[in-house]
Design a protein around this motif. Structure first.
Motif, mmCIF file in Angstrom:
data_model
loop_
_atom_site.group_PDB
_atom_site.id
_atom_site.type_symbol
_atom_site.label_atom_id
_atom_site.label_comp_id
_atom_site.label_asym_id
_atom_site.label_seq_id
_atom_site.Cartn_x
_atom_site.Cartn_y
_atom_site.Cartn_z
ATOM 1 N N LEU A 99 -0.105 14.510 -14.779
ATOM 2 C CA LEU A 99 -0.855 13.292 -15.096
ATOM 3 C C LEU A 99 0.138 12.151 -15.280
ATOM 4 C CD1 LEU A 99 -3.462 14.696 -17.638
ATOM 5 C CD2 LEU A 99 -3.597 14.569 -15.128
ATOM 6 N N ALA A 100 -0.150 11.018 -14.629
ATOM 7 C CA ALA A 100 0.870 9.974 -14.560
ATOM 8 C C ALA A 100 0.280 8.581 -14.596
ATOM 9 C CB ALA A 100 1.683 10.147 -13.266
ATOM 10 N N HIS A 101 1.138 7.641 -14.983
ATOM 11 C CA HIS A 101 0.855 6.211 -14.842
ATOM 12 C C HIS A 101 2.145 5.530 -14.428
ATOM 13 C CE1 HIS A 101 -0.530 2.173 -15.352
ATOM 14 N NE2 HIS A 101 -1.710 2.566 -15.814
ATOM 15 N N ALA A 102 2.100 4.832 -13.297
ATOM 16 C CA ALA A 102 3.311 4.232 -12.729
ATOM 17 C C ALA A 102 3.780 2.997 -13.485
ATOM 18 C CB ALA A 102 3.072 3.873 -11.261
ATOM 19 N N GLY A 103 2.884 2.332 -14.236
ATOM 20 C CA GLY A 103 3.298 1.124 -14.939
ATOM 21 C C GLY A 103 3.834 0.070 -13.993
ATOM 22 N N ARG A 104 4.990 -0.505 -14.340
ATOM 23 C CA ARG A 104 5.549 -1.610 -13.546
ATOM 24 C C ARG A 104 6.024 -1.148 -12.172
ATOM 25 N NH1 ARG A 104 11.560 -2.932 -16.210
ATOM 26 N NH2 ARG A 104 12.513 -0.918 -15.707
ATOM 27 N N LYS A 105 6.147 0.157 -11.938
ATOM 28 C CA LYS A 105 6.592 0.672 -10.645
ATOM 29 C C LYS A 105 5.427 0.998 -9.717
ATOM 30 C CE LYS A 105 10.296 3.235 -10.232
ATOM 31 N NZ LYS A 105 11.235 4.383 -10.382
ATOM 32 N N GLY A 106 4.236 0.526 -10.046
ATOM 33 C CA GLY A 106 3.078 0.743 -9.196
ATOM 34 C C GLY A 106 2.922 -0.354 -8.157
ATOM 35 N N SER A 107 1.834 -0.264 -7.377
ATOM 36 C CA SER A 107 1.499 -1.260 -6.348
ATOM 37 C C SER A 107 2.635 -1.443 -5.346
ATOM 38 C CB SER A 107 1.143 -2.600 -7.010
ATOM 39 O OG SER A 107 0.564 -3.485 -6.071
ATOM 40 N N THR A 108 3.116 -0.303 -4.810
ATOM 41 C CA THR A 108 4.217 -0.351 -3.845
ATOM 42 C C THR A 108 3.856 0.403 -2.571
ATOM 43 O OG1 THR A 108 5.260 1.698 -4.626
ATOM 44 C CG2 THR A 108 5.891 -0.337 -5.748
ATOM 45 N N TRP A 109 4.682 0.198 -1.563
ATOM 46 C CA TRP A 109 4.663 1.024 -0.350
ATOM 47 C C TRP A 109 6.071 1.014 0.226
ATOM 48 C CZ3 TRP A 109 1.775 4.797 1.006
ATOM 49 C CH2 TRP A 109 1.863 5.330 2.293
ATOM 50 N N ASN A 110 6.575 2.202 0.557
ATOM 51 C CA ASN A 110 7.956 2.323 1.036
ATOM 52 C C ASN A 110 8.945 1.660 0.073
ATOM 53 O OD1 ASN A 110 7.301 3.800 3.358
ATOM 54 N ND2 ASN A 110 6.955 1.942 4.555
ATOM 55 N N ASN A 111 8.677 1.860 -1.223
ATOM 56 C CA ASN A 111 9.557 1.365 -2.298
ATOM 57 C C ASN A 111 9.609 -0.155 -2.409
ATOM 58 O OD1 ASN A 111 10.391 3.995 -3.131
ATOM 59 N ND2 ASN A 111 11.752 4.073 -1.364
ATOM 60 N N LEU A 112 8.665 -0.835 -1.787
ATOM 61 C CA LEU A 112 8.582 -2.292 -1.897
ATOM 62 C C LEU A 112 7.235 -2.667 -2.503
ATOM 63 C CD1 LEU A 112 10.014 -3.346 1.593
ATOM 64 C CD2 LEU A 112 11.208 -3.405 -0.606
ATOM 65 N N GLN A 113 7.237 -3.636 -3.392
ATOM 66 C CA GLN A 113 5.992 -4.068 -4.011
ATOM 67 C C GLN A 113 5.107 -4.746 -2.974
ATOM 68 O OE1 GLN A 113 5.876 -7.214 -7.191
ATOM 69 N NE2 GLN A 113 5.208 -5.487 -8.451
ATOM 70 N N ILE A 114 3.833 -4.370 -2.956
ATOM 71 C CA ILE A 114 2.890 -4.964 -2.023
ATOM 72 C C ILE A 114 2.134 -6.099 -2.707
ATOM 73 C CG2 ILE A 114 2.663 -2.870 -0.646
ATOM 74 C CD1 ILE A 114 0.087 -2.217 -2.121
ATOM 75 N N SER A 115 1.426 -6.901 -1.917
ATOM 76 C CA SER A 115 0.753 -8.086 -2.438
ATOM 77 C C SER A 115 -0.387 -7.706 -3.375
ATOM 78 C CB SER A 115 0.195 -8.907 -1.270
ATOM 79 O OG SER A 115 -0.870 -8.205 -0.639
ATOM 80 N N LEU A 116 -0.797 -8.677 -4.182
ATOM 81 C CA LEU A 116 -1.939 -8.456 -5.065
ATOM 82 C C LEU A 116 -3.201 -8.162 -4.262
ATOM 83 C CD1 LEU A 116 -1.439 -11.145 -7.856
ATOM 84 C CD2 LEU A 116 -1.422 -8.652 -8.140
ATOM 85 N N GLU A 117 -3.313 -8.745 -3.078
ATOM 86 C CA GLU A 117 -4.490 -8.530 -2.230
ATOM 87 C C GLU A 117 -4.584 -7.070 -1.787
ATOM 88 O OE1 GLU A 117 -3.666 -12.567 -2.732
ATOM 89 O OE2 GLU A 117 -2.329 -11.070 -1.839
ATOM 90 N N GLU A 118 -3.443 -6.482 -1.473
ATOM 91 C CA GLU A 118 -3.424 -5.077 -1.055
ATOM 92 C C GLU A 118 -3.319 -4.129 -2.247
ATOM 93 O OE1 GLU A 118 -1.066 -4.339 2.842
ATOM 94 O OE2 GLU A 118 0.037 -5.902 1.754
ATOM 95 N N GLY A 119 -2.689 -4.599 -3.309
ATOM 96 C CA GLY A 119 -2.412 -3.743 -4.451
ATOM 97 C C GLY A 119 -3.080 -4.219 -5.727
ATOM 98 N N TRP A 120 -2.301 -4.348 -6.791
ATOM 99 C CA TRP A 120 -2.867 -4.708 -8.099
ATOM 100 C C TRP A 120 -1.779 -5.268 -9.008
ATOM 101 C CZ3 TRP A 120 -2.590 0.155 -5.964
ATOM 102 C CH2 TRP A 120 -1.628 1.023 -6.488
ATOM 103 N N GLU A 121 -2.229 -5.873 -10.106
ATOM 104 C CA GLU A 121 -1.294 -6.339 -11.122
ATOM 105 C C GLU A 121 -0.790 -5.130 -11.905
ATOM 106 O OE1 GLU A 121 -1.141 -9.854 -14.466
ATOM 107 O OE2 GLU A 121 -2.872 -8.499 -14.521
ATOM 108 N N THR A 122 0.515 -4.973 -11.977
ATOM 109 C CA THR A 122 1.081 -3.847 -12.710
ATOM 110 C C THR A 122 1.110 -4.139 -14.207
ATOM 111 O OG1 THR A 122 3.336 -4.669 -12.400
ATOM 112 C CG2 THR A 122 2.483 -3.124 -10.751
ATOM 113 N N VAL A 123 1.287 -3.068 -14.984
ATOM 114 C CA VAL A 123 1.330 -3.197 -16.445
ATOM 115 C C VAL A 123 2.608 -2.556 -16.962
ATOM 116 C CG1 VAL A 123 -1.178 -3.205 -16.615
ATOM 117 C CG2 VAL A 123 0.061 -1.033 -16.833
#
Length: 350
Positions: A99-123
């Motif tokens: 069970l996991a939560h990525a926190g600030r390391k979420g909303s990525t693809w290929n280790n790069l942060q993706i846009s808010l439109e494709e992803g989400w605001e990280t916490v």
């Protein structure tokens, strides 16, 4: 020792081989699918004592990518249950979920942060991005922290209902729990920041909440980063002290990895490079540990166990290359290990 059973609560693992949780980036809307059924099912046919399903988000923002697995709703749990039932009915393996939560390391693809439109605001615990070029994460309020604890509790309840034998809480690799642990990513001034006791509070609250959903038929592991390889950061002595406390809170095993929280940290990687962290925690905290990190051969795994450096051997890349590493190792030493009866003609018996 590698083929000696070990017990956690009422759960007996037939041997000390564990398939480490590894992200497959193959879900849509967090749902497991046929790929995952084949992937985890095939590893269970290789004689592995325990299979741990990949990092599974306790809420949508808890995923690393938008193709990571989730268990924030019942449909996701029902798809996972099909995998659990196959493993239980067709092998001797036990199966767990991380069970996991990525926190600030979420909303990525290929280790790069993706846009808010494709992803989400990280916490995160504090307004510090993982990489300076990334968006500043939303700082969790105390109320929102309590909600995250509840997310882990709800996920655990679904996982138990799905039949998992082991729940592992992901507190390593720079994801949300690790972000709270580290004084480099957590600069809060409330009850969740500052002192060691405050920084571990989030994890301890999660452990206690998850344990409320467990009984003696489901074991609880916690994965931590033994060190984050950074000056004034989370280190092995912190990990040993945390592990003592986790044992007091009914955690059955500490799965010891390292790194992941500090971008650009220098890490010397070699066969078994994380085993010394497992060894130190096992000895200082008097707790069962799992060793991980470029363990590729049965002889290497046996040596780790014989030296008392760990109680379980977590393997990752090697079991992707060879799902049958456990049973093949047993052929060489004539140890007893599950092998599908359908494959008996291929068993070495000399």
């Amino acid at each position: 020792m590698l083929y000696t059973p070990i017990q956690f609560r009422n759960i007996e693992l037939k041997n000390r081989w564990v398939m480490s949780p590894m992200c497959m980036y193959s879900c849509e809307n967090g749902l497991a699918n046929d790929f995952h059924f084949v992937h985890y099912g095939s590893r269970s046919q290789g004689g592995t004592g325990l299979i741990v399903v990949e990092a599974t988000g306790v809420e949508p923002r808890g995923r690393i990518t938008n193709h990571c697995m989730g268990i924030w709703n019942d449909q996701q749990a029902e798809e996972l249950q099909k995998i659990v039932e196959f493993v239980h009915s067709r092998s001797e393996s036990k199966i767990g979920i991380q069970l996991a939560h990525a926190g600030r390391k979420g909303s990525t693809w290929n280790n790069l942060q993706i846009s808010l439109e494709e992803g989400w605001e990280t916490v995160a615990p504090s307004a510090i991005p993982y990489h300076p070029a990334e968006r500043i994460p939303h700082v969790l309020t105390v109320t929102e922290i309590k909600e995250q604890v509840q997310n882990f509790k709800n996920a655990a309840k679904r996982a138990v209902k799905a039949g998992f034998d082991v729940i592992e809480i992901h507190g390593a690799h720079g994801y949300l729990i690790h972000q709270f642990l580290s004084p480099l990513s957590n600069i809060r001034t409330d009850e969740y920041g500052g002192s060691f006791e405050n920084r571990i509070r989030f994890l301890i609250e999660i452990v206690d909440a998850v344990n409320e959903e467990l009984d003696e038929n489901t074991a609880l592991f916690v994965r931590i980063s033994g060190t984050e390889y950074a000056e004034n950061g989370w280190n092995i002595n912190d990990s040993a002290e945390l592990s003592k406390i986790l044992k007091e809170h009914s955690v059955d095993l500490i799965d010891v990895s390292s790194g992941g929280n500090i971008h650009g940290a220098k890490i010397a990687v070699f066969d078994g490079y994380q085993v010394p962290f497992s060894s130190q925690i096992k000895k200082q905290a008097n707790v069962k540990t799992g060793a991980v990190g470029l363990i590729t051969k049965a002889e290497q795994a046996e040596d780790i166990l014989q030296k008392g450096d760990a109680d379980l051997i977590f393997i990752a890349r090697e079991i992707l290359r060879n799902p049958y590493i456990a049973v093949q190792g047993s052929f060489e030493t004539k140890e007893d290990c599950f092998f599908p009866h359908q494959y008996t003609r291929a068993k070495i018996s000399s």
